[in-house]
Motif scaffolding. Structure first.
Motif, PDB file in Angstrom:
ATOM      1  N   ILE A 188       9.365 -28.149  -9.410  1.00 59.14           N
ATOM      2  CA  ILE A 188      10.264 -27.242  -8.686  1.00 59.14           C
ATOM      3  C   ILE A 188      10.823 -27.860  -7.413  1.00 59.14           C
ATOM      4  CG2 ILE A 188       8.455 -26.103  -7.326  1.00 59.14           C
ATOM      5  CD1 ILE A 188      11.476 -24.372  -8.965  1.00 59.14           C
ATOM      6  N   THR A 189      10.021 -28.667  -6.735  1.00 58.07           N
ATOM      7  CA  THR A 189      10.498 -29.280  -5.483  1.00 58.07           C
ATOM      8  C   THR A 189      11.622 -30.269  -5.749  1.00 58.07           C
ATOM      9  OG1 THR A 189       8.730 -30.947  -5.645  1.00 58.07           O
ATOM     10  CG2 THR A 189       8.286 -28.992  -4.307  1.00 58.07           C
ATOM     11  N   GLN A 190      11.559 -30.985  -6.881  1.00 56.90           N
ATOM     12  CA  GLN A 190      12.638 -31.917  -7.227  1.00 56.90           C
ATOM     13  C   GLN A 190      13.855 -31.194  -7.760  1.00 56.90           C
ATOM     14  OE1 GLN A 190      11.930 -35.614  -9.179  1.00 56.90           O
ATOM     15  NE2 GLN A 190       9.758 -35.634  -8.704  1.00 56.90           N
ATOM     16  N   VAL A 191      13.623 -30.121  -8.512  1.00 59.79           N
ATOM     17  CA  VAL A 191      14.741 -29.362  -9.084  1.00 59.79           C
ATOM     18  C   VAL A 191      15.615 -28.778  -7.979  1.00 59.79           C
ATOM     19  CG1 VAL A 191      15.372 -27.305 -10.408  1.00 59.79           C
ATOM     20  CG2 VAL A 191      13.605 -28.837 -11.271  1.00 59.79           C
ATOM     21  N   ILE A 192      14.994 -28.125  -6.998  1.00 59.92           N
ATOM     22  CA  ILE A 192      15.801 -27.487  -5.941  1.00 59.92           C
ATOM     23  C   ILE A 192      16.433 -28.515  -5.008  1.00 59.92           C
ATOM     24  CG2 ILE A 192      14.551 -25.303  -6.035  1.00 59.92           C
ATOM     25  CD1 ILE A 192      12.933 -26.110  -3.668  1.00 59.92           C
ATOM     26  N   SER A 193      15.889 -29.721  -4.950  1.00 59.32           N
ATOM     27  CA  SER A 193      16.517 -30.763  -4.128  1.00 59.32           C
ATOM     28  C   SER A 193      17.822 -31.262  -4.752  1.00 59.32           C
ATOM     29  CB  SER A 193      15.549 -31.932  -3.938  1.00 59.32           C
ATOM     30  OG  SER A 193      15.345 -32.621  -5.159  1.00 59.32           O
ATOM     31  N   LEU A 194      18.028 -30.975  -6.051  1.00 61.32           N
ATOM     32  CA  LEU A 194      19.256 -31.367  -6.744  1.00 61.32           C
ATOM     33  C   LEU A 194      20.359 -30.326  -6.605  1.00 61.32           C
ATOM     34  CD1 LEU A 194      17.688 -32.682 -10.093  1.00 61.32           C
ATOM     35  CD2 LEU A 194      18.445 -34.048  -8.140  1.00 61.32           C
ATOM     36  N   SER A 195      20.049 -29.211  -5.947  1.00 63.40           N
ATOM     37  CA  SER A 195      21.017 -28.115  -5.857  1.00 63.40           C
ATOM     38  C   SER A 195      22.162 -28.447  -4.904  1.00 63.40           C
ATOM     39  CB  SER A 195      20.312 -26.852  -5.376  1.00 63.40           C
ATOM     40  OG  SER A 195      21.227 -25.840  -5.108  1.00 63.40           O
ATOM     41  N   CYS A 196      23.353 -27.908  -5.242  1.00 69.07           N
ATOM     42  CA  CYS A 196      24.511 -28.022  -4.345  1.00 69.07           C
ATOM     43  C   CYS A 196      24.404 -27.017  -3.196  1.00 69.07           C
ATOM     44  CB  CYS A 196      25.806 -27.742  -5.115  1.00 69.07           C
ATOM     45  SG  CYS A 196      26.031 -28.783  -6.562  1.00 69.07           S
ATOM     46  N   SER A 197      23.617 -25.960  -3.411  1.00 72.43           N
ATOM     47  CA  SER A 197      23.425 -24.939  -2.375  1.00 72.43           C
ATOM     48  C   SER A 197      22.385 -25.423  -1.373  1.00 72.43           C
ATOM     49  CB  SER A 197      22.955 -23.630  -3.012  1.00 72.43           C
ATOM     50  OG  SER A 197      23.760 -23.275  -4.102  1.00 72.43           O
ATOM     51  N   ASN A 198      22.272 -24.685  -0.313  1.00 70.01           N
ATOM     52  CA  ASN A 198      21.247 -24.995   0.689  1.00 70.01           C
ATOM     53  C   ASN A 198      19.886 -24.556   0.136  1.00 70.01           C
ATOM     54  OD1 ASN A 198      19.646 -25.376   2.888  1.00 70.01           O
ATOM     55  ND2 ASN A 198      20.824 -24.098   4.290  1.00 70.01           N
ATOM     56  N   PRO A 199      18.955 -25.512  -0.103  1.00 68.79           N
ATOM     57  CA  PRO A 199      17.682 -25.161  -0.747  1.00 68.79           C
ATOM     58  C   PRO A 199      16.599 -24.711   0.219  1.00 68.79           C
ATOM     59  CG  PRO A 199      17.798 -27.530  -0.477  1.00 68.79           C
ATOM     60  CD  PRO A 199      19.066 -26.959   0.118  1.00 68.79           C
ATOM     61  N   PHE A 200      16.933 -24.587   1.513  1.00 70.70           N
ATOM     62  CA  PHE A 200      15.900 -24.318   2.518  1.00 70.70           C
ATOM     63  C   PHE A 200      15.117 -23.039   2.210  1.00 70.70           C
ATOM     64  CE2 PHE A 200      14.584 -22.175   6.458  1.00 70.70           C
ATOM     65  CZ  PHE A 200      13.677 -23.115   6.932  1.00 70.70           C
ATOM     66  N   MET A 201      15.820 -21.968   1.846  1.00 70.72           N
ATOM     67  CA  MET A 201      15.146 -20.695   1.605  1.00 70.72           C
ATOM     68  C   MET A 201      14.190 -20.801   0.418  1.00 70.72           C
ATOM     69  SD  MET A 201      14.649 -17.701   2.717  1.00 70.72           S
ATOM     70  CE  MET A 201      15.977 -17.605   3.931  1.00 70.72           C
ATOM     71  N   CYS A 202      14.637 -21.472  -0.648  1.00 70.67           N
ATOM     72  CA  CYS A 202      13.778 -21.635  -1.829  1.00 70.67           C
ATOM     73  C   CYS A 202      12.570 -22.523  -1.517  1.00 70.67           C
ATOM     74  CB  CYS A 202      14.571 -22.229  -2.985  1.00 70.67           C
ATOM     75  SG  CYS A 202      15.694 -21.046  -3.753  1.00 70.67           S
ATOM     76  N   GLN A 203      12.793 -23.548  -0.709  1.00 71.12           N
ATOM     77  CA  GLN A 203      11.679 -24.412  -0.306  1.00 71.12           C
ATOM     78  C   GLN A 203      10.641 -23.621   0.479  1.00 71.12           C
ATOM     79  OE1 GLN A 203      13.875 -27.448   1.768  1.00 71.12           O
ATOM     80  NE2 GLN A 203      14.014 -28.783  -0.029  1.00 71.12           N
ATOM     81  N   MET A 204      11.110 -22.714   1.327  1.00 68.28           N
ATOM     82  CA  MET A 204      10.200 -21.870   2.097  1.00 68.28           C
ATOM     83  C   MET A 204       9.438 -20.913   1.184  1.00 68.28           C
ATOM     84  SD  MET A 204      10.003 -22.664   5.212  1.00 68.28           S
ATOM     85  CE  MET A 204       9.079 -21.218   5.709  1.00 68.28           C
TER      86      MET A 204
END
Length: 339
Positions: A188-204
């Motif tokens: 999941i950490t690598q998947v959301i790092s590939l996002s065009c959106s800001n992944p900060f909220m999902c990382q939190m």
């Protein structure tokens, strides 16, 4: 009013339909060596856990809360391993290790569900040991079957809901490319790092889930063992203290293996591309589901005796079948001679 260029860029990109898993290694020869190794581990995981579930099911003397939790743990380990291993094994034999967006989301959702449910179940097992050692006379009244089933259902429901809470927002981000995941699973950490959106909220959200479920269940386990230690110290007999502690050794070993690897992976999301991250992931996804039934069965006298009875029963059954087969063969030969 001028259009938002950043949003225009996102909209003009084609959304990602699949991801590419780089796996453990890009060397074909090494992959062919690893395939039978991990296939053997996966089959061993299925065999040991299924065997443990069957042994507990058919032996009435094992129909106690501790073994009910243990059979549930084996079922979770089967589902946990099966969410990752078959895909990883097939990738060893394929040149293009692609996985669809939906399959990636499903793989992570099931894996996270089972992993989080295991956290809660290990906490429930620690509480069970505390009641058994701290209040032995009231144990049968407190740990009634209905309450045990509610604890197991609660563990599974908690895992399901918390998995859903962070999987839905993370996989609803915009993905425009690149689509390469440097792992053998949908991390999941690598998947959301590939996002065009800001992944900060999902990382939190991922971090908070790890904190709440991981550290929360670990706190319950440590608290239970604190009370267990206090109860053991009150036992004046050395033999009695050793016997009480011995009932917790297997659970302590399982807890140490599980939490030491899981927390080191998910509490350090920045190292998700490292080889250490992959090795730790292999350990908790592949090896722990295999080791759990071994840890509990090899140190447990009741389970070993039940296994021996099952083996003897099967041996007698097959021996009887062989005798009947031999008698039928002899009778057929006698009938043909008479003709």
């Amino acid at each position: 009013m001028a259009p938002n260029k950043s949003m225009e860029g996102v909209e003009n990109h084609t959304s990602v339909a699949m991801f590419i898993l780089l796996g453990l290694s890009d060397e074909k020869e090494l992959q062919l060596i690893l395939f039978p190794v991990f296939l053997g581990i996966y089959l061993g995981t299925l065999l040991w856990n299924l065997c443990l579930i069957i042994v507990i099911k058919i032996n009435s003397n094992l129909h106690t809360p501790m073994y009910l939790f243990l059979s549930s743990l084996s079922f979770i380990d089967i589902c946990y391993s099966s969410s990752i291993s078959p895909r990883m094994l097939s990738d060893f034999l394929r040149d293009e290790k692609t996985i669809s967006f939906m399959a990636c989301a499903t793989q992570y959702f099931v894996g996270a569900w089972m992993g989080l449910a295991e956290c809660c179940l290990l906490a429930a097992m620690a509480y069970d040991r505390y009641v058994a050692i701290g209040s032995p006379l009231q144990y049968s009244a407190i740990m009634v079957p209905g309450r045990c089933w509610k604890m197991i259902a609660g563990a599974c429901a908690s895992g399901f809901l918390t998995s859903l809470v962070h999987v839905l927002p993370c996989f609803n981000l915009s993905y425009c490319g690149p689509n390469i995941i440097q792992h053998f699973l949908c991390d999941i950490t690598q998947v959301i790092s590939l996002s065009c959106s800001n992944p900060f909220m999902c990382q939190m959200i991922v971090f908070l889930v790890a904190m709440f479920m991981g550290l929360g269940s670990l706190f319950v386990i440590l608290l239970s063992y604190g009370f267990i230690a206090a109860s053991i110290l009150k036992i004046y007999s050395v033999k009695g203290s050793a016997k009480a502690f011995n009932t917790c050794v297997s659970h302590l070993a399982a807890v140490t293996l599980f939490y030491s690897t899981c927390l080191s992976v998910y509490m350090h999301p920045g190292s998700s591309h490292s080889m250490k991250h992959k090795v730790l992931s292999i350990f908790y996804v592949i090896f722990i589901p295999l080791l759990n039934p071994l840890i509990y069965s090899l140190r447990n006298k009741d389970i070993k005796e039940a296994l021996m009875r099952l083996i003897k029963r099967q041996h007698i059954y097959f021996s009887k079948n062989n005798i009947w087969a031999a008698i039928i063969t002899i009778r057929k030969r006698e009938a043909s001679i008479c003709k």
